[in-house]
Design an enzyme around this catalytic site. Structure first.
Site, PDB file in Angstrom:
ATOM      1  N   GLU A 332      16.560  11.998   1.353  1.00 48.95           N
ATOM      2  CA  GLU A 332      16.200  11.439  -0.239  1.00 48.95           C
ATOM      3  C   GLU A 332      17.247  10.702  -0.719  1.00 48.95           C
ATOM      4  OE1 GLU A 332      14.692  13.553  -4.247  1.00 48.95           O
ATOM      5  OE2 GLU A 332      15.746  14.615  -2.756  1.00 48.95           O
ATOM      6  N   ASP A 366      20.275  10.234 -10.559  1.00 46.42           N
ATOM      7  CA  ASP A 366      19.324  11.316 -11.170  1.00 46.42           C
ATOM      8  C   ASP A 366      18.745  11.082 -12.839  1.00 46.42           C
ATOM      9  OD1 ASP A 366      18.646  12.934  -9.144  1.00 46.42           O
ATOM     10  OD2 ASP A 366      20.192  14.307  -9.602  1.00 46.42           O
ATOM     11  N   HIS A 425     -24.778  -9.594   8.597  1.00 48.36           N
ATOM     12  CA  HIS A 425     -23.700 -10.182   8.078  1.00 48.36           C
ATOM     13  C   HIS A 425     -23.491 -11.585   8.784  1.00 48.36           C
ATOM     14  CE1 HIS A 425     -21.895  -6.109   7.427  1.00 48.36           C
ATOM     15  NE2 HIS A 425     -20.904  -6.948   7.150  1.00 48.36           N
TER      16      HIS A 425
END
Length: 435
Positions: A332, A366, A425
């Site tokens: 992290e 942070d 289609h």
């Protein structure tokens, strides 16, 4: 008591298997957690406000709450909390908010169109989400910074409404959370948390609006609930325990490194702090100093438990091998506490956020540096990115074909449709081409 933390070196025959063993386990995957969270989500979907009220009374010890309206936080309460802060506190909030906004503004995607060689117009229309749900933790810890990190990119993206939920065990709520909610302009706020709050925002209740996406960290039950409701709503990511990996060349002040490791270990007992370094003497100095400094930390018990359970001191041959360890773990937070962080960065492929140089502690990220602190954990940085404005924007593809472009595209579409056996289609395409 002596600090416990595992230590191993690249010369160990099981070195890489020990590195792999450091990977974060997912508490939200425990069967008992998953089953409890899913049961709560189903109950809230069925009973709405009544279920939310029942679980809030039980889990947050709020037996005093008479009805769901008593759990609503008014704009006046949020404003009062902001105004009650002293000037230094308000300045910290506003300066941080402004730094986050300036960074987020660089991420805004815009709509675009091109005209290709056939004269066909192609592009994308970028639009914000209508409504986002912000989960703010409020159990063991309360993080007003998380509210800012989740709300700022949503606001910059242009999200129409922000719904905040924050548990208030025993009726207590951090005034900084309320002040931050006022600063960012939260539209609706409720004193609820846990899996019941996630379910309420996912499905909507008589009182709590359903949202399009739920963001914000929480405990294992919150994470399990987010996993369960995904698909009904979007989610940011499945957050696990916080992680830091520090690569150091052995020249950084020992106390700096120790406290950087502590900065994650103090989150909770499941957090992870790992130091990777080629210098055996430096690793020994960090171990000794960590034992001394831990005793002065208010969260000493949590730090010691975290380091004993999931921390590591890893000796490698050189910084290139340290980068290989980092890429294996995809942490992290990754600190490059080395003389030339830019050179080492070129070897890094997987990390949520990289903090470059000895003077850049993870704590800056942070709170106030600018980039978002909502980051992938549990090796999620191998395939995902930090929270950003892009998480609150949608891209809608645009195609505009005139007669000439249709004539050129019809044979291609018709041929593919024939191969796949989709007759309508093929016919639809060929009609536009004049066939």
């Amino acid at each position: 008591m002596a600090l416990e933390i595992q230590q191993f070196t690249s010369s160990d025959p099981d070195f890489w298997s020990r590195v792999d063993a450091l990977a974060t386990s997912d508490a939200a995957e425990r069967p008992e957690v998953r089953e409890a969270a899913e049961s709560i989500c189903r109950d809230v979907r069925t009973r709405g406000d009544a279920a939310v009220l029942e679980y809030t009374r039980r889990f947050d010890r709020r037996e005093d709450v008479a009805d769901i309206d008593a759990l609503r936080l008014s704009p006046d309460a949020m404003r009062a909390a902001y105004e009650s802060l002293d000037s230094a506190a308000r300045s910290t909030l506003t300066q941080t908010h402004d730094r986050l906004v300036r960074f987020a503004e660089q991420q805004v995607a815009t709509s675009w169109r091109i005209t290709d060689e056939l004269g066909c117009e192609l592009g994308e229309q970028v639009t914000p989400l209508d409504r986002a749900g912000l989960y703010v933790p409020g159990g063991k810890a309360s993080y007003p910074s998380s509210l800012l990190m989740n709300a700022v990119p949503a606001r910059v993206a242009g999200v129409g409404e922000l719904i905040m939920v924050a548990p208030t065990p025993d009726g207590a709520i951090n005034p900084w959370v309320l002040a931050a909610a006022h600063l960012i302009g939260v539209d609706h706020a409720f004193c609820i948390g846990g899996a019941q709050a996630v379910a309420a925002m996912a499905y909507g209740t008589e009182t709590i609006p359903a949202v399009d996406k739920i963001v914000g960290p929480g405990n294992a039950y919150v994470t399990a609930a987010k996993r369960y409701v995904f698909g009904t709503v979007g989610i940011d990511k499945l957050a696990g325990p916080s992680e830091i990996l520090v690569i150091c060349d052995g020249q950084t002040e020992v106390d700096w490194t120790v406290l950087d490791l502590f900065s994650q270990a103090e989150h909770d007992e499941d957090a992870q702090a790992v130091l990777v370094c080629p210098d055996a003497d430096y690793l020994a100095a960090v171990r000794d100093r960590a034992d001394q400094l831990a005793s002065a930390q208010p969260r000493e018990a949590i730090i010691r438990q975290s380091l004993a359970a999931r921390g590591a001191l890893v000796q490698v041959d050189d910084l290139s091998q340290a980068a290989a360890v980092a890429n294996r773990l995809a942490p992290e937070h990754l600190e490059l506490s080395v003389a030339d962080p830019d050179a080492l960065l070129s070897q890094i492929r997987h990390a949520g956020a990289v903090f470059m140089g000895r003077h850049t502690p993870e704590a800056f990220g942070d709170y106030c540096a600018g980039p978002n602190h909502v980051l992938p954990t549990g090796r999620g940085a191998r395939f995902s990115s930090p929270l950003g404005v892009h998480d609150f924007q949608k891209r809608t593809s645009l195609i505009k074909a005139g007669p000439e472009a249709a004539a050129a595209l019809a044979p291609l579409a018709g041929h593919f449709a024939d191969v796949e056996g989709l007759t309508a289609h093929a016919q639809s395409a060929r009609l536009r081409g004049g066939a």
